[in-house]
Design a protein around this motif. Sequence first.
Motif, PDB file in Angstrom:
ATOM      1  N   UNK A  64      10.942   5.206 -13.792  1.00  0.00           N
ATOM      2  CA  UNK A  64       9.550   4.946 -13.507  1.00  0.00           C
ATOM      3  C   UNK A  64       8.657   5.539 -14.586  1.00  0.00           C
ATOM      4  N   UNK A  65       8.952   6.732 -15.019  1.00  0.00           N
ATOM      5  CA  UNK A  65       8.113   7.379 -16.019  1.00  0.00           C
ATOM      6  C   UNK A  65       8.141   6.592 -17.323  1.00  0.00           C
ATOM      7  N   UNK A  66       9.305   6.090 -17.679  1.00  0.00           N
ATOM      8  CA  UNK A  66       9.426   5.295 -18.906  1.00  0.00           C
ATOM      9  C   UNK A  66       8.639   3.991 -18.815  1.00  0.00           C
ATOM     10  N   UNK A  67       8.711   3.311 -17.693  1.00  0.00           N
ATOM     11  CA  UNK A  67       8.021   2.027 -17.560  1.00  0.00           C
ATOM     12  C   UNK A  67       6.539   2.185 -17.241  1.00  0.00           C
ATOM     13  N   UNK A  68       6.144   3.346 -16.739  1.00  0.00           N
ATOM     14  CA  UNK A  68       4.733   3.575 -16.390  1.00  0.00           C
ATOM     15  C   UNK A  68       3.839   3.555 -17.622  1.00  0.00           C
ATOM     16  N   UNK A  69       4.399   3.844 -18.783  1.00  0.00           N
ATOM     17  CA  UNK A  69       3.610   3.883 -20.008  1.00  0.00           C
ATOM     18  C   UNK A  69       3.072   2.515 -20.407  1.00  0.00           C
ATOM     19  N   UNK A  70       3.653   1.451 -19.888  1.00  0.00           N
ATOM     20  CA  UNK A  70       3.187   0.103 -20.226  1.00  0.00           C
ATOM     21  C   UNK A  70       2.254  -0.471 -19.173  1.00  0.00           C
ATOM     22  N   UNK A  71       1.977   0.296 -18.118  1.00  0.00           N
ATOM     23  CA  UNK A  71       1.150  -0.205 -17.017  1.00  0.00           C
ATOM     24  C   UNK A  71      -0.180   0.528 -16.963  1.00  0.00           C
TER      25      UNK A  71
END
Length: 57
Positions: free
Chosen positions: A1-8
């Motif tokens: 989640x932390x990795x993908x949160x950077x694109x949201x």
Amino acid sequence: MIRTAQTKEDRLSRRVIHLAERSHPNVACVALANKTVRMAWAMLRHDRDYQPERAAA
């Protein structure tokens, strides 16, 4: 989640990114898991649907 949160850009993703920047990523991961479980419990308890605008409150 932390990795993908950077694109949201949603509030919950921004909150997770901010938390991961101030503390260890593992702490942010556990905090996110805790928040997710509390939201799921509240939705089941009160028979409500997910409301993303309230997720980062």
